[in-house]
Design an enzyme around this catalytic site. Structure first.
Site, short mmCIF file in Angstrom:
data_model
loop_
_atom_site.label_atom_id
_atom_site.label_comp_id
_atom_site.label_asym_id
_atom_site.label_seq_id
_atom_site.Cartn_x
_atom_site.Cartn_y
_atom_site.Cartn_z
N ARG A 124 19.44 70.38 -11.18
CA ARG A 124 20.12 71.68 -11.11
C ARG A 124 21.63 71.55 -11.19
O ARG A 124 22.32 72.48 -11.57
CB ARG A 124 19.77 72.32 -9.75
CG ARG A 124 18.70 73.37 -9.85
CD ARG A 124 18.46 73.94 -8.50
NE ARG A 124 18.64 72.91 -7.46
CZ ARG A 124 18.35 73.07 -6.18
NH1 ARG A 124 17.89 74.21 -5.77
NH2 ARG A 124 18.52 72.10 -5.30
N LYS A 144 5.68 59.60 -3.03
CA LYS A 144 5.17 60.04 -1.75
C LYS A 144 6.24 60.89 -1.05
O LYS A 144 7.41 60.73 -1.41
CB LYS A 144 4.73 58.86 -0.89
CG LYS A 144 5.91 57.99 -0.40
CD LYS A 144 5.48 56.98 0.59
CE LYS A 144 5.59 57.46 2.01
NZ LYS A 144 6.95 57.40 2.58
N HIS A 148 5.67 52.39 -3.10
CA HIS A 148 6.51 51.26 -3.54
C HIS A 148 6.10 49.94 -2.87
O HIS A 148 6.46 48.87 -3.35
CB HIS A 148 8.00 51.57 -3.36
CG HIS A 148 8.51 51.45 -1.97
ND1 HIS A 148 8.35 52.42 -1.03
CD2 HIS A 148 9.19 50.45 -1.34
CE1 HIS A 148 8.92 52.05 0.10
NE2 HIS A 148 9.43 50.85 -0.06
N LYS A 152 5.93 45.49 -4.20
CA LYS A 152 6.60 44.36 -3.55
C LYS A 152 5.91 43.07 -3.97
O LYS A 152 4.68 43.01 -4.00
CB LYS A 152 6.57 44.51 -2.03
CG LYS A 152 7.50 45.62 -1.53
CD LYS A 152 7.60 45.61 -0.02
CE LYS A 152 8.31 46.84 0.48
NZ LYS A 152 9.76 46.69 0.56
N GLU A 196 11.04 48.16 11.33
CA GLU A 196 12.37 48.44 10.77
C GLU A 196 13.39 48.56 11.90
O GLU A 196 13.02 48.95 13.02
CB GLU A 196 12.35 49.77 10.02
CG GLU A 196 11.37 49.82 8.87
CD GLU A 196 11.44 51.16 8.16
OE1 GLU A 196 12.18 51.24 7.16
OE2 GLU A 196 10.79 52.11 8.59
N ASP A 208 4.34 59.09 7.32
CA ASP A 208 5.38 58.45 6.52
C ASP A 208 5.02 57.01 6.14
O ASP A 208 5.38 56.55 5.06
CB ASP A 208 6.70 58.45 7.33
CG ASP A 208 7.88 57.94 6.53
OD1 ASP A 208 8.10 58.45 5.41
OD2 ASP A 208 8.58 57.01 7.00
N HIS A 263 1.74 53.16 3.12
CA HIS A 263 2.10 51.74 3.00
C HIS A 263 1.17 50.82 3.80
O HIS A 263 0.67 49.82 3.27
CB HIS A 263 3.54 51.51 3.48
CG HIS A 263 4.57 52.34 2.76
ND1 HIS A 263 4.44 52.68 1.44
CD2 HIS A 263 5.75 52.86 3.17
CE1 HIS A 263 5.50 53.40 1.07
NE2 HIS A 263 6.30 53.52 2.11
N LYS A 313 10.33 52.49 13.72
CA LYS A 313 11.77 52.45 13.41
C LYS A 313 12.52 52.03 14.67
O LYS A 313 12.00 52.15 15.77
CB LYS A 313 12.24 53.83 12.96
CG LYS A 313 11.53 54.28 11.68
CD LYS A 313 12.39 55.20 10.87
CE LYS A 313 11.72 55.62 9.58
NZ LYS A 313 11.80 54.61 8.52
C1 BG6 Z 1 9.55 54.82 2.86
C2 BG6 Z 1 9.58 55.60 4.15
O1 BG6 Z 1 8.41 55.15 2.12
O2 BG6 Z 1 9.53 53.43 3.18
C3 BG6 Z 1 10.78 55.22 4.99
O3 BG6 Z 1 9.61 56.99 3.85
C4 BG6 Z 1 10.81 53.73 5.20
O4 BG6 Z 1 10.77 55.90 6.22
C5 BG6 Z 1 10.67 52.99 3.88
O5 BG6 Z 1 12.04 53.40 5.81
C6 BG6 Z 1 10.51 51.49 4.11
O6 BG6 Z 1 10.57 50.83 2.88
P1 BG6 Z 1 11.08 49.32 2.79
O7 BG6 Z 1 10.86 48.96 1.36
O8 BG6 Z 1 12.52 49.33 3.19
O9 BG6 Z 1 10.23 48.54 3.75
#
Ligand code: BG6
Length: 482
Positions: free
Chosen positions: A51, A147, A177, A181, A215, A234, A239, A330
């Site tokens: 946009r 996602k 993603h 990895k 994390e 999330d 994941h 987190k």
């Molecule tokens: C994302 C989540 O999909 O993956 C985030 O929405 C998270 O909350 C992230 O921090 C973690 O990805 P990575 O590759 O840093 O482990």
């Protein structure tokens, strides 16, 4: 060494949400790195569509800044100047008519055309409808969606319905993603490329499996999204679920998209309904310097979890009786992600009780460093009888492989897979729905009971109750950051 680059033909990649955060941090830097490695043929075009009122030159500037920040190159870098030449921009209104004819005019017929939906799912329908109406969808068209793919089973089904009305399933690339990895793919190589592990990879020999994604970051600027989502939606639904699937699945007949995804789906469908006392939810408190979760999401009453630990079972012949413990959070002590396969003790110790109890462990480390460690039991050197010691057989990829271990970012791999038309590392519609079908009752249970997550200290191991989850079973988590 044989070239590791698999060439692709010229393509057009259109990024809806091209000026957004994901484009800036991940998509554009990933494309640049593939360009630097000469995988992206010149003549390919990357078109930002958003946009924001800007022209192609301003978009190039935006991309240049993103690449300099993320890829540690200077503004003067020669590849950078060449790369941004391939960029174009269309100002587009996803919900209106503006820009669509311009976009259509830019596309070249007869080449792969990938539309990256780097926008909220509420726009998927409008984008799909306009692409269709403006005749931009042909056999070589692919779409990439990020996602979160829905927030429960019914919304995921609705999204699948919207997309399948315009695109064949073979054209839809749902990104997780984690599947891009390197170590996650290595998990498949270790399991299915060696004879050593597979005979032991079952409940007869495996005591339990631990999967941790820890994390140190908090929810950052994503408070409003995260407060509605929480760690379950999330991280666990996608994941951690994918890591669990790759660890538990049967060997597919071949490494092809449907063979792999069929096996993953069977794992999800075999998961038990997790009992409430087998799940611990946590929420981080403030530290001396950092704000609390509730401050970060600007909701003093928030009951959303930033931490989950749970125990589940894959109810099939291979895994009957072997628990899987999953943990993610987190603001934990360290960034530390790993899968640990903990084998059972030897059935009988010929060395007597004084030698103690020992077992093997296979540890597959995803982050921060990638590597695989096998813990084996040996005799402690020197006199003093048969004293046993557990030592790691260590394979740090960086040390063992040197520069060859420079692993591409997950997005580099995944975007090139889209261009190549390889869906192996993307989630299929039924897989996503099955994962929600497992997650939904857990979340509904919390909501109906008014469950409140347990507070935990920032930069700790998470709530003490998570340790109890393991201790009750006579087991312990591997310490985060050790
Ligand atoms: C994302 C989540 O999909 O993956 C985030 O929405 C998270 O909350 C992230 O921090 C973690 O990805 P990575 O590759 O840093 O482990």
């Amino acid at each position: 060494m044989v070239s590791r680059i698999i060439p692709v033909d010229e393509f057009d990649l259109i990024i809806f949400g091209g000026t957004g955060d994901l484009a800036r941090r991940k998509i554009i830097p990933a494309l640049f790195k593939r360009f630097q490695d000469e995988q992206i043929p010149s003549g390919s075009r990357i078109i930002g569509a958003a946009r924001s009122d800007m022209d192609a030159e301003a978009f190039r500037e935006f991309a240049r800044d993103a690449i300099v920040a993320e890829c540690k190159v200077s503004h003067e870098n020669k590849d950078l100047a060449e790369f941004v030449e391939a960029l174009d921009y269309v100002m587009i209104d996803a919900l209106g008519e503006e820009g669509w004819a311009d976009l259509s005019a830019l596309l070249q017929p007869g080449r792969v055309r990938a539309f990256y939906f780097s926008v909220g799912p509420s726009l998927f329908d409008a984008l799909a409808e306009r692409l269709d109406r403006h005749q931009m969808v042909d056999a070589e068209t692919r779409i990439v969606v990020e996602k979160p793919f829905g927030r429960d089973l019914s919304s995921a089904r609705a999204l699948n319905k919207v997309l399948s009305a315009r695109f064949d399933e073979t054209q839809i690339y749902r990104i997780d993603h984690y599947l891009g990895k390197e170590t996650v793919q290595n998990l498949m190589a270790v399991r299915f490329g060696n004879v050593l592990f597979e005979p032991l990879w079952n409940s007869q020999f495996v005591d339990h499996i631990q999967i941790t994604v820890a994390e140190t970051v908090g929810v950052g600027g994503r408070g409003s999204y995260y407060d509605k989502s929480g760690a379950m939606r999330d991280m666990v639904q996608n994941h951690l679920m994918q890591l669990l699937c790759l660890t538990a699945m049967e060997p597919p007949a071949k490494f092809d998209p449907d063979a792999v995804r069929d096996e993953k789906l069977k794992v999800i469908r075999a998961l038990n309904a997790v009992e409430p006392h087998h799940i611990i939810r946590g929420q981080y408190d403030a530290s001396a310097e950092d704000s609390s979760f509730r401050e970060d999401v600007e909701n003093p009453q928030s009951k959303t979890e930033s931490f989950i630990a749970l125990k589940c079972h894959v109810q099939n012949w291979r895994w009957a009786g072997t628990p899987f413990y999953l943990r993610t959070g987190k603001r934990l002590e360290a960034r530390d992600s790993e899968i640990i396969v903990v084998f059972k003790d030897a059935p009988h110790s010929i060395f007597g009780a004084e030698a103690g109890r020992h077992h093997n462990e296979l540890r597959i480390q995803l982050q921060p460093d990638e590597g695989i460690t096998l813990k084996v039991t040996i005799k402690e050197p020197g006199p003093g009888g048969m004293r046993l010691l557990d030592v790691p057989l260590d394979m740090s990829f960086a040390e063992t492989l040197g520069p060859a271990a420079d692993t591409p970012d997950a997005y580099e791999r995944l975007i090139m897979d889209v261009v190549r038309g390889n869906q192996t590392l993307f989630m299929r519609n039924d897989e996503v729905e099955a994962a929600w079908a497992w997650t939904d009752p857990i979340i509904q249970g919390w909501e109906s009971r008014g469950d409140v997550p347990k507070p935990y200290d920032s930069f700790s191991q998470g709530p003490a109750a998570a340790d109890m989850l393991m201790q009750r079973d006579g087991r312990t988590w591997r310490e985060i950051g050790q």
